[in-house]
Design a protein around this motif. Structure first.
Motif, PDB file in Angstrom:
ATOM      1  N   ASN A 189      -2.565   0.429   1.150  1.00 21.74           N
ATOM      2  CA  ASN A 189      -3.823  -0.212   0.781  1.00 21.74           C
ATOM      3  C   ASN A 189      -3.945  -0.239  -0.736  1.00 21.74           C
ATOM      4  O   ASN A 189      -3.635   0.755  -1.406  1.00 21.74           O
ATOM      5  CB  ASN A 189      -5.011   0.560   1.376  1.00 21.74           C
ATOM      6  N   HIS A 349      -9.282   6.648  -1.541  1.00 20.23           N
ATOM      7  CA  HIS A 349      -9.159   5.491  -2.442  1.00 20.23           C
ATOM      8  C   HIS A 349      -9.826   5.789  -3.778  1.00 20.23           C
ATOM      9  O   HIS A 349      -9.274   5.519  -4.846  1.00 20.23           O
ATOM     10  CB  HIS A 349      -9.791   4.258  -1.808  1.00 20.23           C
ATOM     11  N   PRO A 375      -7.436   1.755   6.630  1.00 25.48           N
ATOM     12  CA  PRO A 375      -7.442   0.455   5.937  1.00 25.48           C
ATOM     13  C   PRO A 375      -6.080   0.188   5.300  1.00 25.48           C
ATOM     14  O   PRO A 375      -5.477   1.086   4.704  1.00 25.48           O
ATOM     15  CB  PRO A 375      -8.525   0.630   4.870  1.00 25.48           C
ATOM     16  N   HIS A 376      -5.596  -1.038   5.416  1.00 25.40           N
ATOM     17  CA  HIS A 376      -4.322  -1.384   4.788  1.00 25.40           C
ATOM     18  C   HIS A 376      -4.189  -2.901   4.720  1.00 25.40           C
ATOM     19  O   HIS A 376      -4.841  -3.625   5.472  1.00 25.40           O
ATOM     20  CB  HIS A 376      -3.141  -0.792   5.564  1.00 25.40           C
ATOM     21  N   TRP A 377      -3.335  -3.339   3.810  1.00 23.74           N
ATOM     22  CA  TRP A 377      -2.987  -4.750   3.717  1.00 23.74           C
ATOM     23  C   TRP A 377      -1.640  -4.959   4.404  1.00 23.74           C
ATOM     24  O   TRP A 377      -0.652  -4.298   4.043  1.00 23.74           O
ATOM     25  CB  TRP A 377      -2.908  -5.180   2.259  1.00 23.74           C
ATOM     26  N   SER A 381       2.356  -3.581   3.597  1.00 28.43           N
ATOM     27  CA  SER A 381       2.773  -2.539   4.531  1.00 28.43           C
ATOM     28  C   SER A 381       4.074  -2.893   5.244  1.00 28.43           C
ATOM     29  O   SER A 381       4.586  -4.008   5.131  1.00 28.43           O
ATOM     30  CB  SER A 381       1.661  -2.289   5.563  1.00 28.43           C
TER      31      SER A 381
END
Length: 420
Positions: A189, A349, A375-377, A381
Motif C-alpha cells: 500500500n 501507514h 488495504p493495498h494497491w 502487489s
C-alpha cells in the motif's frame, strides 16, 4: 568446453566484509529484478550486503569468484532458524484416561494444540552476473549453501521467488530438488502525503515486547512458520512495536491488564499487528518506467500535498530510492477483526509517513481470513509469491507431522520480518 575451462577456476567461498563489498555491489547493480527492457526493481543495500540476514540466529553469505582476477560473479545468502511446521494435541492433565475422555463431553477443555518445531533454512539473494549466467554458477552456490545448512542441522530448506521468474524456478525445482509449497500474497500500500483517518470506534494500544511475546505464543505459536525465537524478533531495534486494536471503551493503554488477563477474557473482536523497519536496512527503486508514468505519479503527489484534507490517493515516489515498513504478526479474532485490522493498517501507514517511507507492505496466506482488512494497491502487489521447499534430512523433529513438504497449506502463515 569453454564453459568447463572457465569454471575450473571458479571458487565459492564465504563473503569477506573487508574486501568483497565493491564486487558484490557491482553484481547487485547489474541484477535488477524484472524482465530485461521492462520496469524492474533495484535494491540498494546501503553498503551492507548481509543486511537481509544478519538479524537471523545463524546466517552465511557466499560469493563466487572467477579467474586470476578473482572477479566476483555471483553470491547467495542463507540463514537458519527454528519454526513451527505443524501442531499436535497435548493434554493439560496427564491423569485423564481414554475411557474418561470418551465419557466426558467437557474433555476437550483438557486438550490444547501445541506447536511442532523444525529447523528451517532459507535461501535468498541469489545473484549471478548477467555475463556469467547459464554456466552452473548459481547451482554451485546453492549446493554449497545447502552443505552449510546440513552441517548446522537444518531439516528443510526453502526459497521464495516471483511466480514469473522462470529461470529461478527451473533452477530450484529442476536442478536442486525443491518442490512448490506455498503461494502467499505480497500486499503493498502506498504511503500518501496525508495521514490516514483511523476509525474512532477503535482503541489502539501499544504492547510491550514481553506482552506481545505472551500474546503471540498463546494465540499464534501453532501458525505455520512461527519463529520459536519470537522474543528476539520483538526485541530487535528494527521492530517498531506491536499494536492491539480493541473496541473503544473496552480498554485503555493506561489500564492495560497484561496479555494473560486480556486473553482470559477478551472482547468480542480484536486484532494485532507488528511493524518492522526495513527503511534503515535497504532502499528500493523502480526503474524503467516511462516519462508519462513518472509525470502522472508526481502530479498526484503534488495535489495530495496541496489538498491533504481531501484524502486523495497519490502514487508514491518509487522512481527514486525509497524505504518501507513491513507489517508482520497479523492476527485477530471475532466478527469485526478484519475491520480492526484495517484500523491498525491505517495506524501503521501514519507511522510510515512520519518515517519518510514510500510504501507499507506485508505478506499473508491467500487463505488468510483477515486478508480483506489489509488495504493495498493491486498494481503494487503480488497476488502469488512462490515458496519452494526441500527436505534436507531423514530425521524429523516430531513424527506426528511427517514430511512437511507434503502437508497441505493452513489458513495462515507467519512471515518472519528478518527475511524480507
Amino acid at each position: 568446453m569453454v564453459q568447463d575451462l572457465s569454471l575450473s577456476s571458479l571458487v565459492v567461498r564465504e563473503f569477506d566484509q573487508n574486501k568483497d563489498c565493491s564486487g558484490v555491489e557491482d553484481v547487485e547493480r547489474r541484477c535488477d529484478v524484472g524482465p530485461t527492457g521492462e520496469v524492474s526493481l533495484f535494491t540498494d543495500l546501503l553498503g551492507d550486503p548481509i543486511c537481509r540476514v544478519r538479524n537471523s540466529p545463524a546466517f552465511l553469505m557466499l560469493v563466487a569468484e572467477l579467474g586470476e582476477e578473482k572477479e566476483i560473479v555471483g553470491m547467495v545468502r542463507g540463514c537458519i532458524k527454528t519454526v513451527t511446521c505443524g501442531k499436535k494435541h497435548s493434554r493439560k492433565s496427564k491423569n485423564v484416561t481414554v475411557s474418561h475422555r470418551n465419557n466426558n463431553n467437557n474433555d476437550d477443555d483438557n486438550i490444547k494444540p501445541v506447536p511442532v518445531y523444525t529447523k528451517l533454512a532459507y535461501i535468498l539473494g541469489l545473484r549471478v552476473s548477467p555475463s556469467h549466467r547459464r554456466m552452473g554458477i548459481g547451482l554451485k552456490l546453492v549446493n554449497r549453501m545447502e552443505e552449510w545448512f546440513a552441517e548446522n542441522g537444518a531439516e528443510y530448506s526453502y526459497m521464495a521467488t516471483d511466480n514469473e521468474n522462470q529461470a529461478s524456478i527451473k533452477l530450484f525445482t529442476g536442478k536442486c530438488g525443491y518442490g512448490k509449497f506455498r503461494t502467499p500474497a505480497i500486499l503493498v500500500n502506498p504511503v500518501f502525503a496525508h495521514r490516514v483517518k483511523v476509525s474512532k470506534r477503535v482503541t489502539i494500544i501499544k504492547l510491550t515486547p514481553s506482552d506481545a511475546e505472551s500474546l503471540y505464543r498463546r494465540r499464534f505459536s501453532t501458525t505455520e512458520f512461527f519463529p520459536r525465537d519470537i522474543d528476539f524478533v520483538l526485541n530487535n531495534k528494527l521492530s517498531l512495536g506491536t499494536f492491539l486494536a480493541v473496541p473503544r471503551g473496552e480498554l485503555a493503554e493506561e489500564s492495560w491488564p497484561g496479555s494473560d488477563q486480556f486473553l482470559a477474557d477478551p472482547p468480542e473482536s480484536w486484532a494485532v499487528i507488528s511493524v518492522w523497519n526495513c527503511n534503515d536496512l535497504f532502499k528500493l527503486e523502480v526503474r524503467g518506467a516511462s516519462r508519462v508514468k513518472r509525470t502522472f505519479a508526481k502530479t498526484t503527489r503534488i495535489v495530495d500535498r496541496a489538498l491533504p484534507w481531501l484524502q486523495l490517493p497519490s502514487v508514491p515516489e518509487v522512481f527514486r530510492p525509497f524505504g518501507f515498513h513491513f507489517l508482520y504478526g497479523l492476527g485477530g479474532e471475532g466478527p469485526r477483526a478484519a475491520k480492526f485490522l484495517k484500523a491498525l493498517c491505517g495506524h501503521a501507514h501514519n507511522l510510515a509517513k512520519e518515517s519518510g517511507c514510500g510504501v507499507v507492505a506485508t505478506e499473508v496466506s491467500n487463505h488468510e481470513p483477515l486478508k480483506a482488512g489489509i488495504p493495498h494497491w493491486k498494481s503494487l502487489s503480488c497476488a502469488e509469491d512462490l515458496w519452494c521447499i526441500k527436505r534436507l534430512g531423514e530425521d524429523y523433529s516430531d513424527g506426528s507431522v511427517g514430511d512437511w513438504t507434503k502437508s497441505p497449506p493452513g489458513m495462515s502463515i507467519f512471515v518472519d520480518p528478518r527475511e524480507i
